[in-house]
Design an enzyme around this catalytic site. Sequence first.
Site, PDB file in Angstrom:
ATOM      1  N   ARG A 177      11.841  -6.352  -2.047  1.00 46.48           N
ATOM      2  CA  ARG A 177      10.934  -7.410  -2.538  1.00 46.48           C
ATOM      3  C   ARG A 177       9.739  -6.789  -3.260  1.00 46.48           C
ATOM      4  O   ARG A 177       9.593  -5.565  -3.298  1.00 46.48           O
ATOM      5  CB  ARG A 177      10.483  -8.340  -1.411  1.00 46.48           C
ATOM      6  CG  ARG A 177       9.835  -7.650  -0.252  1.00 46.48           C
ATOM      7  CD  ARG A 177       9.696  -8.632   0.916  1.00 46.48           C
ATOM      8  NE  ARG A 177       9.433  -7.958   2.156  1.00 46.48           N
ATOM      9  CZ  ARG A 177       8.230  -7.756   2.677  1.00 46.48           C
ATOM     10  NH1 ARG A 177       7.157  -8.186   2.040  1.00 46.48           N
ATOM     11  NH2 ARG A 177       8.081  -7.128   3.808  1.00 46.48           N
ATOM     12  N   TYR A 188      -9.525  -1.690   3.216  1.00 46.12           N
ATOM     13  CA  TYR A 188      -8.339  -1.051   2.647  1.00 46.12           C
ATOM     14  C   TYR A 188      -8.245   0.436   3.013  1.00 46.12           C
ATOM     15  O   TYR A 188      -7.378   1.149   2.534  1.00 46.12           O
ATOM     16  CB  TYR A 188      -8.372  -1.229   1.113  1.00 46.12           C
ATOM     17  CG  TYR A 188      -7.058  -0.960   0.430  1.00 46.12           C
ATOM     18  CD1 TYR A 188      -6.027  -1.899   0.473  1.00 46.12           C
ATOM     19  CD2 TYR A 188      -6.832   0.231  -0.259  1.00 46.12           C
ATOM     20  CE1 TYR A 188      -4.816  -1.649  -0.143  1.00 46.12           C
ATOM     21  CE2 TYR A 188      -5.620   0.478  -0.884  1.00 46.12           C
ATOM     22  CZ  TYR A 188      -4.620  -0.466  -0.824  1.00 46.12           C
ATOM     23  OH  TYR A 188      -3.419  -0.232  -1.431  1.00 46.12           O
ATOM     24  N   LYS A 213      -2.745   6.518   0.199  1.00 44.74           N
ATOM     25  CA  LYS A 213      -2.371   6.553  -1.224  1.00 44.74           C
ATOM     26  C   LYS A 213      -2.977   7.780  -1.919  1.00 44.74           C
ATOM     27  O   LYS A 213      -2.372   8.330  -2.836  1.00 44.74           O
ATOM     28  CB  LYS A 213      -2.810   5.263  -1.921  1.00 44.74           C
ATOM     29  CG  LYS A 213      -2.055   4.015  -1.470  1.00 44.74           C
ATOM     30  CD  LYS A 213      -0.580   4.054  -1.802  1.00 44.74           C
ATOM     31  CE  LYS A 213       0.079   2.690  -1.629  1.00 44.74           C
ATOM     32  NZ  LYS A 213       1.535   2.719  -1.819  1.00 44.74           N
TER      33      LYS A 213
HETATM   34  N1  LIG Z   1       0.764  -6.072  -3.572  1.00 40.63           N
HETATM   35  C1  LIG Z   1      -0.256  -5.489  -4.185  1.00 40.63           C
HETATM   36  O1  LIG Z   1      -1.279  -6.102  -4.527  1.00 40.63           O
HETATM   37  C2  LIG Z   1      -0.187  -4.014  -4.488  1.00 40.63           C
HETATM   38  C3  LIG Z   1      -1.236  -3.438  -5.239  1.00 40.63           C
HETATM   39  C4  LIG Z   1      -1.187  -2.080  -5.508  1.00 40.63           C
HETATM   40  C5  LIG Z   1      -0.157  -1.300  -5.041  1.00 40.63           C
HETATM   41  N2  LIG Z   1       0.839  -1.875  -4.311  1.00 40.63           N
HETATM   42  C6  LIG Z   1       1.905  -1.001  -3.803  1.00 40.63           C
HETATM   43  O2  LIG Z   1       3.166  -1.420  -4.296  1.00 40.63           O
HETATM   44  C7  LIG Z   1       4.173  -1.118  -3.346  1.00 40.63           C
HETATM   45  C8  LIG Z   1       4.956  -2.354  -3.054  1.00 40.63           C
HETATM   46  O3  LIG Z   1       4.045  -3.343  -2.585  1.00 40.63           O
HETATM   47  P1  LIG Z   1       4.503  -4.866  -2.474  1.00 40.63           P
HETATM   48  O4  LIG Z   1       3.274  -5.665  -2.157  1.00 40.63           O
HETATM   49  O5  LIG Z   1       5.347  -5.204  -3.611  1.00 40.63           O
HETATM   50  O6  LIG Z   1       5.407  -4.701  -1.142  1.00 40.63           O
HETATM   51  P2  LIG Z   1       5.990  -5.770  -0.167  1.00 40.63           P
HETATM   52  O7  LIG Z   1       6.298  -7.034  -0.887  1.00 40.63           O
HETATM   53  O8  LIG Z   1       5.092  -5.790   1.027  1.00 40.63           O
HETATM   54  O9  LIG Z   1       7.379  -5.055   0.230  1.00 40.63           O
HETATM   55  C9  LIG Z   1       7.373  -3.924   1.037  1.00 40.63           C
HETATM   56  C10 LIG Z   1       8.754  -3.314   0.991  1.00 40.63           C
HETATM   57  O10 LIG Z   1       8.759  -2.130   1.800  1.00 40.63           O
HETATM   58  C11 LIG Z   1       9.717  -2.267   2.831  1.00 40.63           C
HETATM   59  N3  LIG Z   1       9.247  -1.576   4.010  1.00 40.63           N
HETATM   60  C12 LIG Z   1       8.105  -1.796   4.727  1.00 40.63           C
HETATM   61  N4  LIG Z   1       8.035  -0.940   5.760  1.00 40.63           N
HETATM   62  C13 LIG Z   1       9.138  -0.162   5.698  1.00 40.63           C
HETATM   63  C14 LIG Z   1       9.669   0.868   6.504  1.00 40.63           C
HETATM   64  N5  LIG Z   1       9.020   1.289   7.612  1.00 40.63           N
HETATM   65  N6  LIG Z   1      10.847   1.421   6.162  1.00 40.63           N
HETATM   66  C15 LIG Z   1      11.531   0.980   5.075  1.00 40.63           C
HETATM   67  N7  LIG Z   1      11.084   0.014   4.265  1.00 40.63           N
HETATM   68  C16 LIG Z   1       9.909  -0.564   4.578  1.00 40.63           C
HETATM   69  C17 LIG Z   1       9.892  -3.765   3.027  1.00 40.63           C
HETATM   70  O11 LIG Z   1      11.146  -4.079   3.660  1.00 40.63           O
HETATM   71  P3  LIG Z   1      11.353  -5.529   4.397  1.00 40.63           P
HETATM   72  O12 LIG Z   1      11.382  -6.554   3.304  1.00 40.63           O
HETATM   73  O13 LIG Z   1      12.659  -5.422   5.098  1.00 40.63           O
HETATM   74  O14 LIG Z   1      10.180  -5.697   5.310  1.00 40.63           O
HETATM   75  C18 LIG Z   1       9.825  -4.219   1.551  1.00 40.63           C
HETATM   76  O15 LIG Z   1      11.040  -3.944   0.906  1.00 40.63           O
HETATM   77  C19 LIG Z   1       3.457  -0.551  -2.122  1.00 40.63           C
HETATM   78  O16 LIG Z   1       3.496   0.845  -2.163  1.00 40.63           O
HETATM   79  C20 LIG Z   1       2.041  -1.064  -2.301  1.00 40.63           C
HETATM   80  O17 LIG Z   1       1.082  -0.246  -1.642  1.00 40.63           O
HETATM   81  C21 LIG Z   1       0.852  -3.207  -4.030  1.00 40.63           C
END
Ligand SMILES: NC(=O)c1ccc[n+]([C@@H]2O[C@H](COP(=O)([O-])OP(=O)(O)OC[C@H]3O[C@@H](n4cnc5c(N)ncnc54)[C@H](OP(=O)(O)O)[C@@H]3O)[C@@H](O)[C@H]2O)c1
Lengths: 104, 245
Positions: free
Chosen positions: B12, B148, B155
């Site tokens: 996701r 954060y 990070k």
């Molecule tokens: N959202 C933001 O605003 C934002 C901003 C900057 C950077 N980011 C970075 O972008 C990346 C993705 O963020 P997102 O918000 O798109 O993520 P997200 O929707 O929270 O999805 C997290 C993903 O990581 C998996 N996951 C979590 N814990 C895990 C574990 N222990 N082992 C294996 N898989 C695991 C989840 O699997 P399940 O679905 O099975 O739980 C899911 O596929 C992250 O590195 C985040 O720090 C996000």
Amino acid sequence: MESRTDLTSEVIAIVAKSLLLRPEMVHEGSRFFLDLEAESIDILDIRFAIESRFGFKFQNDEIRELLQTIAAEQDVTEKDIPELFTVGRLVDFVWLKISGKKPN
Amino acid sequence: MGRTALITGGSRGVGRAIALALAKDGVDHLLINYLEQDATMRALQEELENDGIRVTPLRYNLSQPDEIRQMADSVRTHTDHLDHLAHCAALTTFKPLHQVKPNQWDLVMNVSTRSFLVVVQQHLDLLKVGSSVVAVSSTGSQRFNQNYGALGVAKSALESTVRYLAVELALKGIRVNGVISGMLGGDSLPLFPEIEEVVKYTLQRTPAGRLGTPEDVAEVAVFLLTRAQWMVGQHVILDGGYCLT
Ligand SMILES: NC(=O)c1ccc[n+]([C@@H]2O[C@H](COP(=O)([O-])OP(=O)(O)OC[C@H]3O[C@@H](n4cnc5c(N)ncnc54)[C@H](OP(=O)(O)O)[C@@H]3O)[C@@H](O)[C@H]2O)c1
């Protein structure tokens, strides 16, 4: 795992290690959120440690579902879950998973 | 030989968007790691398979090095090479850094940062000359964001890991880079406390006038993975200009 008593000590050791508590401060009646001041990330941490130690996986939201069932049986609402979520309930859950037996 | 990619946390959000963008770019086999949400993974798998893409779901918990090893063993039964590896998995608790407990620090670090190193190590034999790696970081690594701290620190370490691996693996013909994303909106909006206030403040300071989307991040991640051939150990910041104001 020989008995539920052995399991209880092992789960207590895991919980205490995660939450940085002395094992004697944790007992079956300890409520995770209310007595041990655990947060949701701590529950995830404890869950991962249990999965790694006992070699099974929790299904997504399984603990929450279990607690909801207990809440419904005891005729209380979702907001009472912190009250219901004790170390003993976690031990029962793990016992069921690894032995296939319901706790007495 | 078909093109293959492994994506951690790929079911996701940003990982999913990278999977879809790589499929569009011609990757024919996507190996997608996730933690537990089978239904979300199945939906993505169906979407990709309808477009003729081969999908291998990998349900492994990256907080455990042993599970990463098992994942790599499984990957080896499905492919003898990886063209691309994208690391997106992350997990955190939103609270002030001075209140983060040791077990919470460890979990955030292990899932978000250590796993990147271990995933690369465990799949190194599959990453051949010409392959590429990208890690997804966030602007909280470089500057203060309320609540954060745990992930911000993780990070920073992730970005440093990118730089070290980039130099070491360049000798093997593997390119390693990173993207640094600002806050994303919609379904990807983080679960910050007082999120409405945070969004309002962020928007006021964002010249582009909007939050990002997973697709914004995926676009650049795929560029780094597939086209930026002379780029080694760098990070591209995507934040609508927030860090300039
Ligand atoms: N959202 C933001 O605003 C934002 C901003 C900057 C950077 N980011 C970075 O972008 C990346 C993705 O963020 P997102 O918000 O798109 O993520 P997200 O929707 O929270 O999805 C997290 C993903 O990581 C998996 N996951 C979590 N814990 C895990 C574990 N222990 N082992 C294996 N898989 C695991 C989840 O699997 P399940 O679905 O099975 O739980 C899911 O596929 C992250 O590195 C985040 O720090 C996000």
